[in-house]
Structure formats: structure tokens, C-alpha cells
Design an enzyme around this catalytic site. Structure first.
Site, PDB file in Angstrom:
ATOM      1  N   GLY A 210       0.827  -1.212   0.000  1.00  0.00           N
ATOM      2  CA  GLY A 210       0.000   0.000   0.000  1.00  0.00           C
ATOM      3  C   GLY A 210       0.852   1.249   0.000  1.00  0.00           C
ATOM      4  N   ASN A 211       0.207   2.401   0.211  1.00  0.00           N
ATOM      5  CA  ASN A 211       0.966   3.650   0.333  1.00  0.00           C
ATOM      6  C   ASN A 211       0.337   4.524   1.412  1.00  0.00           C
ATOM      7  OD1 ASN A 211      -1.027   5.542  -0.902  1.00  0.00           O
ATOM      8  ND2 ASN A 211      -0.694   4.202  -2.668  1.00  0.00           N
ATOM      9  N   ARG A 212       0.971   5.669   1.706  1.00  0.00           N
ATOM     10  CA  ARG A 212       0.575   6.440   2.885  1.00  0.00           C
ATOM     11  C   ARG A 212      -0.501   7.478   2.609  1.00  0.00           C
ATOM     12  NH1 ARG A 212       6.108   8.085   4.074  1.00  0.00           N
ATOM     13  NH2 ARG A 212       5.178  10.099   4.501  1.00  0.00           N
TER      14      ARG A 212
END
Ligand code: CTP
Length: 398
Positions: A210-212
Site C-alpha cells: 500500500g501507500n501512505r
């Protein structure tokens, strides 16, 4: 995420006599938190449920309770309504609604409501049998026809222990309705699709890549588009943010799920804003079982995800929606944004540096279109959203 509509606005809060009056203090506090100044009028029955001291403490102004206030020499109802940008009735009892509908005016609250010339928002709260009564329904219909905005009531547990339609809307939702009533409805009749948040690309049943991305920027665009009158679909990747009120929210996880949801919604849209941080790659194989630790390395092979914005750009017809993309970069901001604008066939790219707004409430962006590069100051994400929507407004009337 504060809609800016209430900053510096004067709100006249009328508090009726019902048990939901205790929540009107929270409405007062939220109005103030969003920058409004308040005068409060308590009806005689309202004072049985909540005291003036509460509002004096929150607003810094003593609430008004008496049309015949000997300390006030002029016409109090005229003075209060002349300076009010908005009148908000919380809770609106069946009796207050009936008086409003029939233009009765024999106390401070009802004279104010008859003298008011700006927008009026009411938040009804009463027992379901009173709400469903044909008299109340006719009064509500008359008020709506006159342009009064009605927020709630909602289904829920009531003070009596019963459940049904009659519970007052939550303070946040009431204040959103107040902000909306003060916002020009320049996007009325428009259909807007916004994507937001990151995506989760599964590795096995419990792990993902995923990413932030927090989703804040996309959620702000959805909320502002709704506040300006648009019908909004928000396609959200995993995000901790609450659904913006009045917006249809479709929750998805992966880039491919987001693609499917966005493409369906975009079919009838006037504007599509891809604010989501879509994962460019996903693991080639998703393990059915949880991957067990071994002594060696774990190598993940990644394959390309569909590029949703590029797909929308390539399929676009002349009567298709305006397409807005985002570009989050770590260097050469404008050059990368211009390249994405051309490669993905969109009308506007909202570009920002990763250091300027990935996680916080503020953002510093540059708007890049085929004809202009417009750097904006650092500002709240709601204000950035309004700039993007202003571009859409101009695009529609091109
Ligand atoms: N986007 C998309 N689908 C993808 C990747 C990105 O629709 N699979 C959209 C994003 O929502 C954003 C825009 O394309 O509006 C630009 O995203 P970005 O990740 O910056 O562009 P990429 O083409 O992935 O370029 P790079 O990662 O190489 O910078």
C-alpha cells in the site's frame, strides 16, 4: 476538513423546546469552530431543556430570550435578523414548524423567523407520531416550498426508548447543512466522481502492498462539490476518514476494484477527479494461504495495474466529462505534470511535491492545464478543492 463557508458569517441560532436541545450546544460549538459568530435565541420551552449560561459560555454573548427585553430599547427581532447571514433552528419542534409555516409571530423566536430574509435551516426533532402527522408533513412541505432547508430527522433511538424517524440529525451534519445554505449552488445539476486514498494490493489473505495516502484531498473535493450543489460519488480506497455527508461513497481496496467502480460512475459524470494514489503495480500472484516465514529471502514479482486516468482519457468523447488528475512528485514538478497531462489526456493536473501536502490538512499545489501553469499558495485542502472546482465551473461555461 473545514468547509470555508462559515468563516466570518453571523448565524442566529434559535433553540426550541425539545430534549434534543442539549445537542444545540454542540451545534453552537461547531459553528464557532468553523469561524461563525453566533447570537442565540431560546424559546420559553427551550429554556426548560438548556440554560442560557451554556450558550453565553460557548459564544461569549448572552442569549436572547425576551421580545420585550427592557434592556434593549429597539426592535430586537429586527436587529438580530438584520445582521444574521443565516437562521438555524435546532431543534425545530412540531410547534415551531407549525408557527413558521403559518407565519405566527408572538415571541422572540417566531418574530425573528418571520423577519428573517436570508437562508433558514431547520433541524426537526420530535416523536415519530408527531413527525408523521399530516399536519407536520404539510407544514414541512410548505416550508420546503418556501426555500427552507430541512436537515433530518433521522431514524434512531429516541428519548422515550422507542425507535423511529424523529431523532435530530447529528450536530456535524446540521452545521454542514448550514454551510451549504451559505454556499452558492454553482454546481447544481452536475455529476461529479472523485477517487481518493491509496489502494491495497493483496500479497496473501492478510498482507498487502500500500501507500501512505490519507485520502484527505479527495474527500475535501467530494465535500466541497456536494456543498456547491453537485451530486457526488466518492470512490475511496482504504481510508480512516468518515464518509462526507450527502455524498455516495463506494469503498474499494485494490486498483482494479477502483477502476471498475470509477469507470461505471464516470459513464454519466460531468467531472472526474482522480485524487487517489493508485498503486501502479500489484503482486503477480496472490497466495491463497498466509505466506510462511522461511530462512531465505521473499521475492515478490509485481505486474502493472491498469492506469484508470489514462483509460478515461483515451476513451473520451467530445461530450465526455472534464478529467482532472493529480501528480505527486519529488522533483521537476511542472515538467512531470505537463508530461502526465499529455500522456493521460486530461484537462487539468493538480501537481504537488511530496513534502508539501501528502498527509496534513494543508497543501501547496500548482494547477497545470494545456494553456497555463498556476502556482497557488499553501492553503487548506478545502480551499484547494474550491480552486479545482472553480476550474470545472469555468470549463463548463467555455
Ligand atoms: N492514476 C491512475 N491509475 C493508475 C495510476 C495513477 O488513474 N494506475 C492517476 C492518479 O490518480 C493521478 C494520476 O494518474 O491522478 C497521476 O498519478 P501518478 O502515480 O503520479 O502517475 P503515474 O502515471 O503513475 O506516474 P509515476 O508514478 O511514474 O510518477
Amino acid at each position: 476538513m473545514n468547509p470555508p463557508a462559515l468563516t466570518g458569517r453571523e448565524v442566529l441560532l434559535v433553540v426550541g423546546g425539545g430534549i434534543a436541545a442539549f445537542k444545540s450546544a454542540l451545534v453552537a460549538r461547531e459553528l464557532q469552530r468553523r469561524g461563525a459568530s453566533l447570537e442565540t435565541v431560546l424559546t420559553t420551552a427551550g429554556q426548560r431543556f438548556i440554560t442560557g449560561v451554556t450558550f453565553a459560555g460557548i459564544t461569549g454573548r448572552a442569549p436572547r430570550v425576551d421580545l420585550w427585553d427592557p434592556a434593549y430599547p429597539g426592535e430586537l427581532h429586527i436587529a438580530l435578523t438584520a445582521k444574521a447571514d443565516l437562521v438555524l433552528v435546532v431543534p425545530a419542534t412540531a410547534d415551531l414548524l407549525a408557527r413558521m409555516a403559518h407565519g405566527l409571530a408572538d415571541d422572540l423566536a417566531t418574530t425573528c423567523l418571520l423577519a428573517a430574509r436570508g437562508p433558514v435551516v431547520v433541524a426537526p426533532a420530535m416523536h415519530p407520531r408527531m413527525w408523521e402527522h399530516p399536519a407536520t408533513q404539510a407544514n414541512i412541505a410548505a416550508l420546503r416550498a418556501r426555500g427552507v432547508a430541512v436537515v433530518g430527522p433521522v431514524v434512531g433511538a429516541l428519548a422515550s426508548g422507542e425507535s423511529g424517524v424523529g431523532r435530530m440529525a447529528e450536530p456535524e451534519e446540521i452545521v454542514d447543512a448550514a454551510a451549504r445554505a451559505l454556499t452558492p449552488q454553482d454546481l447544481a445539476g452536475c455529476r461529479v466522481v472523485v477517487s481518493a486514498g491509496g489502494t491495497h494490493e493483496a500479497i496473501d489473505p492478510v498482507r498487502f502492498v500500500g501507500n501512505r495516502s490519507s485520502g484527505r484531498m479527495g474527500y475535501a473535493i467530494a465535500a466541497r462539490a456536494h456543498a456547491r450543489g453537485a451530486a457526488v460519488v466518492l470512490v475511496s480506497g482504504p481510508s480512516a476518514l468518515a464518509d462526507p455527508s450527502g455524498v455516495t461513497v463506494l469503498r474499494v481496496r485494490s486498483a482494479r476494484e477502483m477502476r471498475d467502480a470509477v469507470l461505471v460512475a464516470a459513464g454519466s459524470a460531468d467531472l472526474v477527479v482522480m485524487a487517489a494514489a493508485v498503486a501502479d503495480y500489484r503482486p503477480a500472484d496472490v497466495s491463497v494461504e498466509k505466506i510462511k516465514k522461511t530462512d531465505g529471502e521473499l521475492v515478490l514479482r509485481m505486474v502493472k495495474n491498469p492506469d484508470i486516468l489514462a483509460e478515461l482519457g483515451a476513451a473520451r468523447r467530445p461530450d465526455g466529462p472534464m478529467l482532472v488528475g493529480f501528480a505527486l512528485e519529488t522533483s521537476d514538478l511542472v515538467a512531470h505534470a505537463r508530461e502526465k497531462l499529455a500522456r493521460k489526456g486530461c484537462d487539468l493536473v493538480v501537481a504537488n511535491l511530496a513534502t508539501d501536502g501528502f498527509e496534513g490538512d494543508d497543501n501547496r499545489v500548482t494547477l497545470v492545464s494545456p494553456s497555463a501553469i498556476t502556482p497557488l499558495e499553501l492553503m487548506g485542502k478545502s480551499a484547494v478543492a474550491d480552486h479545482v472546482l472553480d476550474r470545472f465551473s469555468a470549463w463548463r461555461s467555455r
